[in-house]
Design a protein around this motif. Sequence first.
Motif, mmCIF file in Angstrom:
data_model
loop_
_atom_site.group_PDB
_atom_site.id
_atom_site.type_symbol
_atom_site.label_atom_id
_atom_site.label_comp_id
_atom_site.label_asym_id
_atom_site.label_seq_id
_atom_site.Cartn_x
_atom_site.Cartn_y
_atom_site.Cartn_z
ATOM 1 N N ALA A 114 -38.573 22.031 -24.782
ATOM 2 C CA ALA A 114 -37.317 22.359 -24.544
ATOM 3 C C ALA A 114 -37.050 23.252 -23.511
ATOM 4 O O ALA A 114 -36.280 23.015 -22.235
ATOM 5 C CB ALA A 114 -36.114 22.251 -25.633
ATOM 6 N N LYS A 115 -37.675 24.463 -23.365
ATOM 7 C CA LYS A 115 -37.577 25.604 -22.713
ATOM 8 C C LYS A 115 -38.104 25.056 -21.092
ATOM 9 O O LYS A 115 -37.644 25.372 -20.005
ATOM 10 C CB LYS A 115 -38.167 26.819 -23.317
ATOM 11 C CG LYS A 115 -38.110 28.112 -22.178
ATOM 12 C CD LYS A 115 -38.547 29.182 -22.867
ATOM 13 C CE LYS A 115 -38.579 30.491 -22.033
ATOM 14 N NZ LYS A 115 -39.177 31.675 -22.654
ATOM 15 N N LYS B 297 -37.438 15.330 -32.066
ATOM 16 C CA LYS B 297 -36.411 14.743 -31.336
ATOM 17 C C LYS B 297 -35.170 15.458 -31.494
ATOM 18 O O LYS B 297 -34.374 15.765 -30.527
ATOM 19 C CB LYS B 297 -36.205 13.394 -31.851
ATOM 20 C CG LYS B 297 -35.105 12.629 -31.129
ATOM 21 C CD LYS B 297 -35.061 10.978 -31.577
ATOM 22 C CE LYS B 297 -34.000 10.341 -30.814
ATOM 23 N NZ LYS B 297 -32.560 10.706 -30.872
ATOM 24 N N ASP B 298 -34.939 15.930 -32.686
ATOM 25 C CA ASP B 298 -33.372 16.543 -32.860
ATOM 26 C C ASP B 298 -33.610 17.858 -32.145
ATOM 27 O O ASP B 298 -32.285 18.252 -31.557
ATOM 28 C CB ASP B 298 -33.244 16.859 -34.484
ATOM 29 C CG ASP B 298 -32.910 15.317 -35.030
ATOM 30 O OD1 ASP B 298 -32.397 14.330 -34.488
ATOM 31 O OD2 ASP B 298 -32.977 15.458 -36.440
ATOM 32 N N ILE B 299 -34.617 18.532 -32.099
ATOM 33 C CA ILE B 299 -34.523 19.870 -31.376
ATOM 34 C C ILE B 299 -34.499 19.656 -29.877
ATOM 35 O O ILE B 299 -33.434 20.508 -29.224
ATOM 36 C CB ILE B 299 -35.916 20.451 -31.647
ATOM 37 C CG1 ILE B 299 -35.906 20.980 -32.946
ATOM 38 C CG2 ILE B 299 -36.037 21.787 -30.512
ATOM 39 C CD1 ILE B 299 -37.222 21.600 -33.792
ATOM 40 N N LYS C 68 -42.030 22.648 -34.904
ATOM 41 C CA LYS C 68 -40.817 23.097 -34.320
ATOM 42 C C LYS C 68 -40.744 23.736 -33.372
ATOM 43 O O LYS C 68 -40.269 23.849 -32.390
ATOM 44 C CB LYS C 68 -40.078 23.700 -35.344
ATOM 45 C CG LYS C 68 -39.497 22.723 -36.804
ATOM 46 C CD LYS C 68 -38.834 23.630 -37.748
ATOM 47 C CE LYS C 68 -38.575 22.732 -38.957
ATOM 48 N NZ LYS C 68 -37.935 23.458 -40.084
ATOM 49 N N GLU C 69 -41.989 24.832 -33.240
ATOM 50 C CA GLU C 69 -42.121 25.765 -32.206
ATOM 51 C C GLU C 69 -42.656 25.153 -30.917
ATOM 52 O O GLU C 69 -42.152 25.242 -29.742
ATOM 53 C CB GLU C 69 -43.256 26.632 -32.584
ATOM 54 C CG GLU C 69 -43.013 27.695 -33.642
ATOM 55 C CD GLU C 69 -43.004 27.054 -35.039
ATOM 56 O OE1 GLU C 69 -43.485 26.017 -35.157
ATOM 57 O OE2 GLU C 69 -42.227 27.698 -35.892
ATOM 58 N N ASP C 70 -43.382 23.985 -31.155
ATOM 59 C CA ASP C 70 -43.706 23.239 -29.946
ATOM 60 C C ASP C 70 -42.536 22.421 -29.250
ATOM 61 O O ASP C 70 -42.401 22.416 -28.137
ATOM 62 C CB ASP C 70 -44.739 22.063 -30.211
ATOM 63 C CG ASP C 70 -46.029 22.698 -30.923
ATOM 64 O OD1 ASP C 70 -46.660 23.771 -30.313
ATOM 65 O OD2 ASP C 70 -46.795 22.089 -31.656
ATOM 66 N N ALA C 71 -41.704 21.856 -30.170
ATOM 67 C CA ALA C 71 -40.391 21.288 -29.582
ATOM 68 C C ALA C 71 -39.650 22.330 -28.865
ATOM 69 O O ALA C 71 -38.982 22.061 -27.655
ATOM 70 C CB ALA C 71 -39.872 20.635 -30.700
#
Length: 355
Positions: free
Chosen positions: A283-284, A318-320, A276-279
């Motif tokens: 995104a950032k 994907k959702d993130i 999740k952290e990678d996602a």
Amino acid sequence: MKNTLKIDLNGKKNILDFDLKQLKTWMKENGDKEFRAKQVFSWLYKNVTTFDEMINVPKATLERLEENFYIGIPEIVETFKSKNSETRKHLFLLRDGNVVEGVVMQYSHGNSICISTQVGCNMGCKFCASTLGGAVRSLTSGEMLGQIMASQRELGERISNIVLMGSGEPLDNFENVIKFIKDVNSEDGLNIGQRHITLSTCGIVPKINELADLNFQITLAISLHAPTDELRVKTMPIAKVYSIAELIDSCNYYIKNTGRRITFEYALVKGVNDSKEDAEKLAKLIKGMLCHVNLIPINEINENELKRSNEEAVKIFKDILTKHGIETTVRKEMGLDINAACGQLRKSYIEKREL
């Protein structure tokens, strides 16, 4: 790479390496009419394999062509067709005995092909079988065209979409790849529109900038695979040369010059870059860019211990990205049962040949 094969062992040149202007010049220099070049070209792109099939070309011209050229449509020595999709993988035998791979994918909207640009690859990405053993040599523009023409003959249908994502790094073979794009786009050749061509690169920054200056309308796909330099360098040696900040700058330059959306390829590796952290970090990094993310659960290879992310991890990732307004897709699985990952078929063929 500079060791591109220009001439075969018999001193003949691959006529597919010549565009129409070059062939007209050759005709004129060799005592023939320039318009004969257009006749010959029209036959070449009807997938003839011998000069004798060019029935409206004079015998004297055909003899000169036979003496100086060969038609570089490679032999397909192995084909594997997926049981679960309209995907087939070809192994092409080149004039010098080397082999490269191509994957043909049939869709309702047309046929696509993923072709190779080099024999092997020097980039060393850990999740890719193409890099095992490094690069032998670069392909000429005609050898790239030949993969498409051989596949069209086998398929019996036109191929309308091209992906430069097989064995090799396209931007490590820059001059030949640029010539290929121009030739395949030519109305006198296969006449495939630039917007139907995707070039995938691991991120050779100066060449991305050079490509941007050409203002082609192709789709540029960047093999990113990590949101930070520290993580990217674990699987992609190119990250030691060009930082992610430099890579993103070159992507923005490409977008500014061409107006084209970038695709970021992101191979998901279990426990390596799929958290999740990678996602959130990804995104950032790319939020606000004209881009699209293509998530790819890796094809596992025997030579390393990298494992593909499970479906739940892929969905969460994907959702993130989607939550942050980043258009994201998960690559449709095609051809897993035929070793459609880059380099796998070539490697197994060479191993069998050496027994």
